[in-house]
Design a protein around this motif. Structure first.
Motif, PDB file in Angstrom:
ATOM      1  N   GLY A   1      71.199  51.449  67.648  1.00 43.06           N
ATOM      2  CA  GLY A   1      71.071  52.451  68.263  1.00 43.06           C
ATOM      3  C   GLY A   1      71.557  53.901  67.566  1.00 43.06           C
ATOM      4  O   GLY A   1      71.739  54.086  66.495  1.00 43.06           O
ATOM      5  N   CYS A   2      72.426  54.669  68.608  1.00 46.16           N
ATOM      6  CA  CYS A   2      72.982  55.845  68.047  1.00 46.16           C
ATOM      7  C   CYS A   2      74.299  55.751  67.527  1.00 46.16           C
ATOM      8  O   CYS A   2      75.007  56.734  67.053  1.00 46.16           O
ATOM      9  N   GLY A   3      74.901  54.351  67.965  1.00 48.86           N
ATOM     10  CA  GLY A   3      76.194  54.107  67.619  1.00 48.86           C
ATOM     11  C   GLY A   3      77.042  54.026  68.570  1.00 48.86           C
ATOM     12  O   GLY A   3      78.416  54.163  68.236  1.00 48.86           O
ATOM     13  N   GLY A   4      76.909  53.987  69.794  1.00 45.96           N
ATOM     14  CA  GLY A   4      77.880  53.888  70.765  1.00 45.96           C
ATOM     15  C   GLY A   4      79.001  52.723  70.599  1.00 45.96           C
ATOM     16  O   GLY A   4      80.071  52.876  70.749  1.00 45.96           O
ATOM     17  N   MET A   5      78.518  51.455  70.206  1.00 42.63           N
ATOM     18  CA  MET A   5      79.386  50.578  69.990  1.00 42.63           C
ATOM     19  C   MET A   5      80.330  50.840  68.758  1.00 42.63           C
ATOM     20  O   MET A   5      81.596  50.352  68.848  1.00 42.63           O
ATOM     21  N   THR A   6      79.612  51.376  67.733  1.00 40.95           N
ATOM     22  CA  THR A   6      80.318  51.691  66.639  1.00 40.95           C
ATOM     23  C   THR A   6      81.431  52.687  66.788  1.00 40.95           C
ATOM     24  O   THR A   6      82.675  52.580  66.292  1.00 40.95           O
TER      25      THR A   6
ATOM     26  N   GLY B   1      89.695  51.379  64.831  1.00 44.45           N
ATOM     27  CA  GLY B   1      90.343  51.093  63.587  1.00 44.45           C
ATOM     28  C   GLY B   1      89.542  50.616  62.488  1.00 44.45           C
ATOM     29  O   GLY B   1      89.863  50.293  61.280  1.00 44.45           O
ATOM     30  N   PHE B   2      87.951  50.347  62.980  1.00 43.16           N
ATOM     31  CA  PHE B   2      87.225  49.596  62.218  1.00 43.16           C
ATOM     32  C   PHE B   2      86.512  50.530  61.319  1.00 43.16           C
ATOM     33  O   PHE B   2      86.283  51.793  61.570  1.00 43.16           O
ATOM     34  N   ASN B   3      86.125  50.210  60.049  1.00 42.59           N
ATOM     35  CA  ASN B   3      85.113  50.782  59.152  1.00 42.59           C
ATOM     36  C   ASN B   3      83.966  50.368  59.170  1.00 42.59           C
ATOM     37  O   ASN B   3      83.729  49.051  58.646  1.00 42.59           O
ATOM     38  N   PRO B   4      82.526  51.039  59.660  1.00 42.68           N
ATOM     39  CA  PRO B   4      81.270  50.470  59.571  1.00 42.68           C
ATOM     40  C   PRO B   4      80.737  50.517  58.077  1.00 42.68           C
ATOM     41  O   PRO B   4      80.800  51.592  57.266  1.00 42.68           O
ATOM     42  N   VAL B   5      80.242  49.557  57.523  1.00 43.39           N
ATOM     43  CA  VAL B   5      79.855  49.371  56.263  1.00 43.39           C
ATOM     44  C   VAL B   5      78.293  49.170  56.261  1.00 43.39           C
ATOM     45  O   VAL B   5      77.626  49.236  55.344  1.00 43.39           O
ATOM     46  N   ALA B   6      77.842  48.718  57.409  1.00 42.39           N
ATOM     47  CA  ALA B   6      76.245  48.625  57.606  1.00 42.39           C
ATOM     48  C   ALA B   6      75.903  48.757  58.997  1.00 42.39           C
ATOM     49  O   ALA B   6      76.665  48.531  59.925  1.00 42.39           O
ATOM     50  N   ALA B   7      74.758  49.416  59.260  1.00 43.60           N
ATOM     51  CA  ALA B   7      74.044  49.427  60.565  1.00 43.60           C
ATOM     52  C   ALA B   7      72.666  49.673  60.412  1.00 43.60           C
ATOM     53  O   ALA B   7      71.964  49.994  59.608  1.00 43.60           O
ATOM     54  N   VAL B   8      72.191  48.785  61.125  1.00 40.73           N
ATOM     55  CA  VAL B   8      70.758  48.453  61.101  1.00 40.73           C
ATOM     56  C   VAL B   8      70.069  49.056  62.413  1.00 40.73           C
ATOM     57  O   VAL B   8      70.459  48.577  63.668  1.00 40.73           O
ATOM     58  N   GLU B   9      68.911  49.948  62.450  1.00 44.27           N
ATOM     59  CA  GLU B   9      68.327  50.340  63.682  1.00 44.27           C
ATOM     60  C   GLU B   9      66.800  50.498  63.283  1.00 44.27           C
ATOM     61  O   GLU B   9      66.413  50.895  62.362  1.00 44.27           O
ATOM     62  N   TYR B  10      65.920  50.084  64.221  1.00 44.66           N
ATOM     63  CA  TYR B  10      64.483  50.286  64.150  1.00 44.66           C
ATOM     64  C   TYR B  10      64.003  51.673  64.561  1.00 44.66           C
ATOM     65  O   TYR B  10      63.018  52.085  63.970  1.00 44.66           O
ATOM     66  N   ASP B  11      64.531  52.254  65.411  1.00 44.01           N
ATOM     67  CA  ASP B  11      64.185  53.542  66.047  1.00 44.01           C
ATOM     68  C   ASP B  11      64.605  54.499  65.272  1.00 44.01           C
ATOM     69  O   ASP B  11      65.698  54.605  64.649  1.00 44.01           O
ATOM     70  N   LEU B  12      63.539  55.791  64.413  1.00 37.75           N
ATOM     71  CA  LEU B  12      63.917  56.554  63.727  1.00 37.75           C
ATOM     72  C   LEU B  12      64.867  57.316  64.187  1.00 37.75           C
ATOM     73  O   LEU B  12      66.103  57.959  63.801  1.00 37.75           O
ATOM     74  N   SER B  13      64.631  57.762  65.539  1.00 38.63           N
ATOM     75  CA  SER B  13      65.492  58.929  66.136  1.00 38.63           C
ATOM     76  C   SER B  13      66.988  58.364  66.383  1.00 38.63           C
ATOM     77  O   SER B  13      67.770  59.087  66.145  1.00 38.63           O
ATOM     78  N   ALA B  14      67.024  57.198  66.685  1.00 32.46           N
ATOM     79  CA  ALA B  14      68.493  56.468  67.043  1.00 32.46           C
ATOM     80  C   ALA B  14      69.112  56.393  65.753  1.00 32.46           C
ATOM     81  O   ALA B  14      70.302  56.513  65.530  1.00 32.46           O
ATOM     82  N   ALA B  15      68.368  56.214  64.537  1.00 33.59           N
ATOM     83  CA  ALA B  15      69.111  55.874  63.304  1.00 33.59           C
ATOM     84  C   ALA B  15      69.370  57.138  62.783  1.00 33.59           C
ATOM     85  O   ALA B  15      70.767  57.355  62.253  1.00 33.59           O
ATOM     86  N   ALA B  16      68.554  58.156  62.818  1.00 29.74           N
ATOM     87  CA  ALA B  16      68.962  59.499  62.592  1.00 29.74           C
ATOM     88  C   ALA B  16      70.028  59.939  63.154  1.00 29.74           C
ATOM     89  O   ALA B  16      71.025  60.564  62.598  1.00 29.74           O
ATOM     90  N   THR B  17      70.185  59.769  64.568  1.00 27.13           N
ATOM     91  CA  THR B  17      71.510  60.040  65.548  1.00 27.13           C
ATOM     92  C   THR B  17      72.756  59.237  64.835  1.00 27.13           C
ATOM     93  O   THR B  17      73.786  59.858  64.737  1.00 27.13           O
ATOM     94  N   TYR B  18      72.581  58.116  64.621  1.00 30.03           N
ATOM     95  CA  TYR B  18      73.636  57.267  64.039  1.00 30.03           C
ATOM     96  C   TYR B  18      74.234  57.893  62.733  1.00 30.03           C
ATOM     97  O   TYR B  18      75.241  58.051  62.514  1.00 30.03           O
ATOM     98  N   ALA B  19      73.190  58.170  61.780  1.00 31.98           N
ATOM     99  CA  ALA B  19      73.680  58.775  60.772  1.00 31.98           C
ATOM    100  C   ALA B  19      74.344  59.970  60.650  1.00 31.98           C
ATOM    101  O   ALA B  19      75.273  60.549  59.877  1.00 31.98           O
ATOM    102  N   ALA B  20      73.934  60.818  61.546  1.00 28.08           N
ATOM    103  CA  ALA B  20      74.601  62.064  61.790  1.00 28.08           C
ATOM    104  C   ALA B  20      76.048  61.715  62.416  1.00 28.08           C
ATOM    105  O   ALA B  20      77.005  62.713  62.114  1.00 28.08           O
ATOM    106  N   ASN B  21      76.358  60.867  63.251  1.00 28.14           N
ATOM    107  CA  ASN B  21      77.580  60.504  63.718  1.00 28.14           C
ATOM    108  C   ASN B  21      78.441  59.801  62.731  1.00 28.14           C
ATOM    109  O   ASN B  21      79.714  60.266  62.856  1.00 28.14           O
ATOM    110  N   PHE B  22      77.847  58.980  62.146  1.00 31.84           N
ATOM    111  CA  PHE B  22      78.798  58.167  61.145  1.00 31.84           C
ATOM    112  C   PHE B  22      78.590  58.128  59.778  1.00 31.84           C
ATOM    113  O   PHE B  22      79.145  57.614  58.797  1.00 31.84           O
ATOM    114  N   GLY B  23      77.536  59.095  59.378  1.00 32.91           N
ATOM    115  CA  GLY B  23      77.256  59.053  57.713  1.00 32.91           C
ATOM    116  C   GLY B  23      76.003  58.258  57.602  1.00 32.91           C
ATOM    117  O   GLY B  23      75.631  57.252  58.173  1.00 32.91           O
TER     118      GLY B  23
END
Length: 100
Positions: free
Chosen positions: A12-17, A24-46
């Motif tokens: 999603g947009c990264g709420g759990m991340t 203190g965790f470092n996210p190393v991969a995130a998989v999301e099918y919805d483009l808008s949610a993936a773009a929001t995740y990328a804006a939030n976490f790189g």
């Protein structure tokens, strides 16, 4: 000391991340099918670790991590407006629609 690592599936947009990053965790991969949610995740976490695809098609090598998290799609669990009206009508014995 290295931060523990994680993968977020159905990110999603990264709420759990966000919660795991706060812990203190470092996210190393995130998989999301919805483009808008993936773009929001990328804006939030790189965007370097975000994969916009169906998880069944994710062919990248899965990195070794400390934790794998994932959340179900929220809209699959929402009660529809029709269901709410039906529940209300059943409880109160009348329609929730205003008559003209």
């Amino acid at each position: 000391m290295a931060r523990p690592t994680m993968i977020d599936l159905f990110a999603g947009c990264g709420g759990m991340t966000a919660g795991f990053v706060s812990a203190g965790f470092n996210p190393v991969a995130a998989v999301e099918y919805d483009l808008s949610a993936a773009a929001t995740y990328a804006a939030n976490f790189g965007e370097d670790h975000v994969y916009w695809c169906d998880i069944a098609d994710w062919r990248n090598e899965i990195p070794e991590v400390d934790v794998v998290i994932g959340g179900p799609r929220a809209r699959d669990f929402r009660i529809s407006e029709h269901a709410i009206r039906t529940i209300h009508a059943t409880r109160f014995g009348r329609s929730t629609c205003a008559s003209s």
